[in-house]
Design an enzyme around this catalytic site. Structure first.
Site, PDB file in Angstrom:
ATOM      1  N   TYR A  39      -5.766   0.797   4.349  1.00 27.65           N
ATOM      2  CA  TYR A  39      -4.859   0.612   3.200  1.00 27.65           C
ATOM      3  C   TYR A  39      -5.279   1.459   1.993  1.00 27.65           C
ATOM      4  O   TYR A  39      -4.538   1.554   1.012  1.00 27.65           O
ATOM      5  CB  TYR A  39      -4.782  -0.863   2.771  1.00 27.65           C
ATOM      6  CG  TYR A  39      -4.337  -1.844   3.828  1.00 27.65           C
ATOM      7  CD1 TYR A  39      -3.798  -1.417   5.042  1.00 27.65           C
ATOM      8  CD2 TYR A  39      -4.461  -3.213   3.629  1.00 27.65           C
ATOM      9  CE1 TYR A  39      -3.411  -2.332   6.021  1.00 27.65           C
ATOM     10  CE2 TYR A  39      -4.061  -4.129   4.599  1.00 27.65           C
ATOM     11  CZ  TYR A  39      -3.551  -3.673   5.790  1.00 27.65           C
ATOM     12  OH  TYR A  39      -3.167  -4.582   6.751  1.00 27.65           O
ATOM     13  N   HIS A  97      -9.125  -3.732  13.619  1.00 26.22           N
ATOM     14  CA  HIS A  97      -7.726  -3.670  13.157  1.00 26.22           C
ATOM     15  C   HIS A  97      -6.724  -3.674  14.329  1.00 26.22           C
ATOM     16  O   HIS A  97      -5.698  -4.343  14.286  1.00 26.22           O
ATOM     17  CB  HIS A  97      -7.538  -2.429  12.281  1.00 26.22           C
ATOM     18  CG  HIS A  97      -6.401  -2.538  11.319  1.00 26.22           C
ATOM     19  ND1 HIS A  97      -6.417  -1.942  10.071  1.00 26.22           N
ATOM     20  CD2 HIS A  97      -5.207  -3.159  11.405  1.00 26.22           C
ATOM     21  CE1 HIS A  97      -5.273  -2.211   9.451  1.00 26.22           C
ATOM     22  NE2 HIS A  97      -4.527  -2.934  10.234  1.00 26.22           N
TER      23      HIS A  97
END
Ligand SMILES: NC(=O)c1ccc[n+]([C@@H]2O[C@H](COP(=O)([O-])OP(=O)(O)OC[C@H]3O[C@@H](n4cnc5c(N)ncnc54)[C@H](OP(=O)(O)O)[C@@H]3O)[C@@H](O)[C@H]2O)c1
Length: 262
Positions: A39, A97
């Site tokens: 991010y 992730h």
């Protein structure tokens, strides 16, 4: 693992918008922040945390390591970088992730265990893992603390939730509002009128009522505050069932690297 049932999502929030949104979230009472290396906002989150003056031990910070960095040395190096970027001495929850079956889980979970022993992380887990991926890890003798997956009214993950419950795995709902698309669902609207709350509150309240963690994202102060209020009321059991029975549709988030058919 003492994870707050409601967290603040930060995907697509960077720079001043991220700092302002996380600051607002901390001000209204969120103590659980969800981020990821991908991010690109660790440093913005660090700034918001620092400005808030909130003690480290009051916060629960989750971050995630990308699927091509799962070898032992990469995990050790990345974790040190995350801690520097986030300006914190430890991460509460470090997740893989996305699954990567090319890298043996012993490499990653072995390194996670090492850094947990050193106090650099408190807990570790996974994201975007199917029942089959989880079974592979459990069969190797590792515990899985958390699985963070897409979950919202038209994608309620019933079978994965049942599996996680039976293996003591905390399930976290990402894109809980279906990236905003679920806010118009007729059942959600009907219940928002019944309880005099927003559609977003109906969805978040329902997710938490199932014992699932939710991490809505918003860049608008009024929505950040509204979502937090989803914890202030109780949905009746019949309405939870009504939400559970919403017709299911395909997932919203698909990627080139997903492994959902496994
Ligand atoms: N592990 C993974 O692979 C993964 C993947 C996706 C997401 N995530 C995590 O999950 C978090 C949440 O998912 P998401 O960001 O995809 O979607 P989401 O939280 O389901 O929805 C965010 C959207 O809903 C809007 N919204 C939020 N609160 C609202 C409210 N009260 N009323 C009306 N609209 C509202 C937001 O707009 P405004 O900004 O205008 O309020 C934004 O457009 C992410 O930020 C990230 O932390 C993880």
């Amino acid at each position: 693992m003492n994870i707050p049932l409601l967290g603040f999502g930060t995907w697509k929030l960077t720079g001043d918008t991220c700092i302002a949104s996380v600051s607002k979230a901390l001000e209204v009472g969120y103590r659980h922040i969800d981020t990821a290396d991908r991010y690109d906002n660790h440093q913005d989150i660090a700034k918001a945390i620092k400005d808030s003056g909130i003690a480290r031990e009051e916060l629960f910070i989750t971050t995630k390591i990308w699927f091509d960095e799962l070898y032992r040395q990469q995990v050790l190096d990345s974790t040190n970088r995350f801690l520097e970027e986030l300006q914190i001495p430890y991460i509460d929850l470090l997740l893989i992730h996305w699954p990567n079956r090319q890298i043996p889980i012993e490499e990653t979970f072995g390194a996670f265990t090492e850094i947990r022993e050193k106090g650099l992380i408190k807990n570790f887990g996974v994201s975007n893992h199917t029942i089959h991926h989880l079974e592979d890890i459990l069969t190797k003798g590792y515990e899985v603390t958390c699985n963070q997956v897409e979950l919202h009214p038209t994608f309620n993950q019933k079978s994965l939730h049942d599996f996680c419950k039976s293996h003591n795995i905390t399930l976290t709902a990402y894109s809980p509002l279906g990236m905003g698309e679920e806010l118009q669902h007729p059942t959600v609207i009907e219940l928002s009128q019944k309880y005099s709350v927003s559609p977003a509150q109906v969805i978040l309240n329902w997710i938490n009522a199932r014992g699932i963690v939710a991490i809505p994202k918003s860049s608008k102060p009024e929505n950040i505050e509204d979502n937090f209020k989803s914890q202030n009321w109780k949905m009746e059991p019949d309405d939870i069932v009504k939400m559970n029975n919403i017709e299911q549709k395909p997932r919203l988030l698909t990627t080139d690297w997903q492994d959902f058919d496994y």
